[in-house]
Design a protein around this motif. Structure first.
Motif, short mmCIF file in Angstrom:
data_model
loop_
_atom_site.label_atom_id
_atom_site.label_comp_id
_atom_site.label_asym_id
_atom_site.label_seq_id
_atom_site.Cartn_x
_atom_site.Cartn_y
_atom_site.Cartn_z
N VAL A 1 -1.19 11.66 8.74
CA VAL A 1 -1.45 12.03 7.41
C VAL A 1 -0.72 13.56 7.52
CG1 VAL A 1 -3.08 12.80 5.92
CG2 VAL A 1 -3.25 10.70 7.25
N ARG A 2 -1.25 14.39 8.45
CA ARG A 2 -0.71 15.78 8.41
C ARG A 2 0.56 15.93 8.24
NH1 ARG A 2 -2.27 17.22 13.00
NH2 ARG A 2 -4.40 17.13 12.50
N GLU A 3 1.38 15.21 9.16
CA GLU A 3 2.85 15.22 9.43
C GLU A 3 3.49 14.90 7.83
OE1 GLU A 3 4.88 13.53 12.48
OE2 GLU A 3 3.38 14.25 13.91
N ALA A 4 2.91 13.65 7.47
CA ALA A 4 3.60 13.26 6.23
C ALA A 4 3.11 14.14 5.02
CB ALA A 4 2.73 11.86 5.58
N ALA A 5 1.82 14.75 5.08
CA ALA A 5 1.72 15.88 3.93
C ALA A 5 2.36 17.03 3.90
CB ALA A 5 0.07 16.10 4.17
N GLU A 6 2.98 17.42 5.13
CA GLU A 6 3.70 18.74 5.25
C GLU A 6 4.92 18.59 4.58
OE1 GLU A 6 3.85 19.47 9.64
OE2 GLU A 6 1.83 20.11 9.63
N ASP A 7 5.42 17.27 4.77
CA ASP A 7 7.00 17.01 3.97
C ASP A 7 6.83 15.60 3.34
OD1 ASP A 7 9.52 16.82 2.95
OD2 ASP A 7 10.48 17.17 5.12
N PRO A 8 6.22 15.33 2.21
CA PRO A 8 6.26 14.16 1.58
C PRO A 8 7.28 13.20 1.45
CG PRO A 8 4.91 15.93 0.45
CD PRO A 8 5.80 16.65 1.22
N ASP A 9 8.50 14.10 1.49
CA ASP A 9 9.68 13.25 1.37
C ASP A 9 10.45 12.77 2.52
OD1 ASP A 9 10.13 13.77 -1.77
OD2 ASP A 9 10.49 15.70 -1.25
N ALA B 1 0.69 -1.09 0.07
CA ALA B 1 0.11 0.01 0.01
C ALA B 1 0.88 1.25 -0.16
CB ALA B 1 -0.71 -0.15 1.27
N THR B 2 2.16 1.17 0.46
CA THR B 2 2.88 2.31 0.45
C THR B 2 3.01 3.39 -0.56
OG1 THR B 2 4.36 1.36 2.19
CG2 THR B 2 5.41 3.22 1.03
N PRO B 3 3.36 2.90 -1.98
CA PRO B 3 3.21 3.82 -2.90
C PRO B 3 1.82 4.61 -3.10
CG PRO B 3 3.82 1.43 -3.88
CD PRO B 3 3.52 1.55 -2.45
N TYR B 4 0.84 3.67 -2.97
CA TYR B 4 -0.75 4.29 -2.96
C TYR B 4 -0.77 5.58 -1.76
CZ TYR B 4 -1.24 0.54 -6.15
OH TYR B 4 -0.94 -0.42 -7.02
N LEU B 5 -0.29 5.22 -0.59
CA LEU B 5 -0.38 5.90 0.48
C LEU B 5 0.42 7.39 0.15
CD1 LEU B 5 -0.11 3.76 3.38
CD2 LEU B 5 -1.90 4.56 2.83
N SER B 6 1.62 7.22 -0.31
CA SER B 6 2.45 8.41 -0.68
C SER B 6 2.20 9.17 -1.74
CB SER B 6 3.84 7.83 -1.07
OG SER B 6 4.52 7.18 -0.14
N ALA C 1 -0.89 14.09 -3.48
CA ALA C 1 -1.86 14.64 -4.29
C ALA C 1 -2.61 15.46 -3.51
CB ALA C 1 -2.64 13.65 -5.35
N TYR C 2 -3.27 15.08 -2.30
CA TYR C 2 -4.32 15.61 -1.74
C TYR C 2 -3.72 16.34 -0.48
CZ TYR C 2 -7.38 12.46 -4.14
OH TYR C 2 -8.25 11.79 -5.29
N GLY C 3 -2.73 15.91 -0.04
CA GLY C 3 -2.23 16.67 1.49
C GLY C 3 -3.00 16.35 2.46
N ALA C 4 -2.99 16.98 3.55
CA ALA C 4 -3.80 16.74 4.61
C ALA C 4 -5.34 16.54 4.44
CB ALA C 4 -3.36 17.71 5.98
N ALA C 5 -5.92 17.09 3.42
CA ALA C 5 -7.30 16.99 2.87
C ALA C 5 -7.63 15.68 2.55
CB ALA C 5 -7.60 18.11 1.98
N VAL C 6 -6.72 14.87 2.30
CA VAL C 6 -7.17 13.42 1.80
C VAL C 6 -8.16 12.73 2.94
CG1 VAL C 6 -5.46 12.16 3.61
CG2 VAL C 6 -6.24 11.26 1.21
N LEU C 7 -8.20 12.99 4.18
CA LEU C 7 -9.47 12.52 4.91
C LEU C 7 -10.64 13.37 4.86
CD1 LEU C 7 -7.35 11.94 8.12
CD2 LEU C 7 -8.13 10.44 6.70
N ALA D 1 11.08 10.35 5.28
CA ALA D 1 10.82 9.25 5.39
C ALA D 1 10.32 8.94 6.62
CB ALA D 1 12.24 8.30 5.12
N ASP D 2 10.82 9.67 8.00
CA ASP D 2 10.18 9.33 9.15
C ASP D 2 8.76 9.45 9.23
OD1 ASP D 2 12.65 8.52 9.96
OD2 ASP D 2 13.08 10.75 10.64
N ALA D 3 8.27 10.46 8.52
CA ALA D 3 6.77 11.02 8.53
C ALA D 3 6.10 9.86 8.10
CB ALA D 3 6.50 12.40 7.90
N ALA D 4 6.61 9.38 6.64
CA ALA D 4 5.84 8.30 6.30
C ALA D 4 5.76 7.18 6.82
CB ALA D 4 6.71 7.99 4.73
N ALA D 5 6.83 6.76 7.74
CA ALA D 5 6.99 5.50 8.39
C ALA D 5 5.96 5.63 9.80
CB ALA D 5 8.26 5.45 9.08
#
Length: 145
Positions: free
Chosen positions: A70-78, A12-17, A22-28, A80-84
């Motif tokens: 989600v918010r943390e991952a959206a703030e900096d999509p690159d 699922a990781t590539p889809y989550l990223s 694409a949506y940022g924190a608004a994904v929810l 890796a820690d936020a994605a984790a």
């Protein structure tokens, strides 16, 4: 943690990223709609559906934790820690809800399939191809016989 859950989250990781990018924190906050799905690449759309599926199955505490991840991952999509952290939230949810894990597995393409992401003007994506040409004034000469 079961191997199946780890594999599901890895798949699922590539889809989550893509969804977070694409949506940022608004994904929810996005409502499911064909118009939104059509406007955003399929990978991001599937990622949004995964995140929303997990979010809808959470109690208030779980939703707050997922929203934060989600918010943390959206703030900096690159980052890796936020994605984790986001992946960890999803894993926790799957461990606690076997039916959710089955639903997620049903959403994802079959393992071992091929996923090709292409972008940019005249980008070409193919699994099996003989000749691919992209650009202006392209000439293809057949091989000498």
């Amino acid at each position: 943690m079961s191997t199946e859950i780890v594999q599901l989250v890895e798949q699922a990781t590539p889809y989550l990223s893509a969804a977070v990018t694409a949506y940022g924190a608004a994904v929810l906050a996005r409502a499911e709609s064909a118009a939104v799905d059509a406007a955003v690449e399929g990978t991001a759309s599937l990622g949004r559906r995964i995140i929303q599926l997990v979010w809808h199955r959470q109690d208030e505490e779980g939703r707050t934790a997922l929203e934060s991840a989600v918010r943390e991952a959206a703030e900096d999509p690159d980052d890796a820690d936020a994605a984790a952290v986001l992946r960890q939230q999803i894993k926790r949810s799957l461990r606690e809800d076997a039916e959710l894990a089955r639903e997620l597995a049903a959403l994802l393409p079959s393992p071992g399939g091929v996923m090709v992401n292409v972008s940019g003007a005249r980008a070409i994506g193919a699994q099996h191809i003989g000749i691919a040409a992209s650009g202006d004034k392209t000439t293809i000469h057949p091989p000498a016989q």
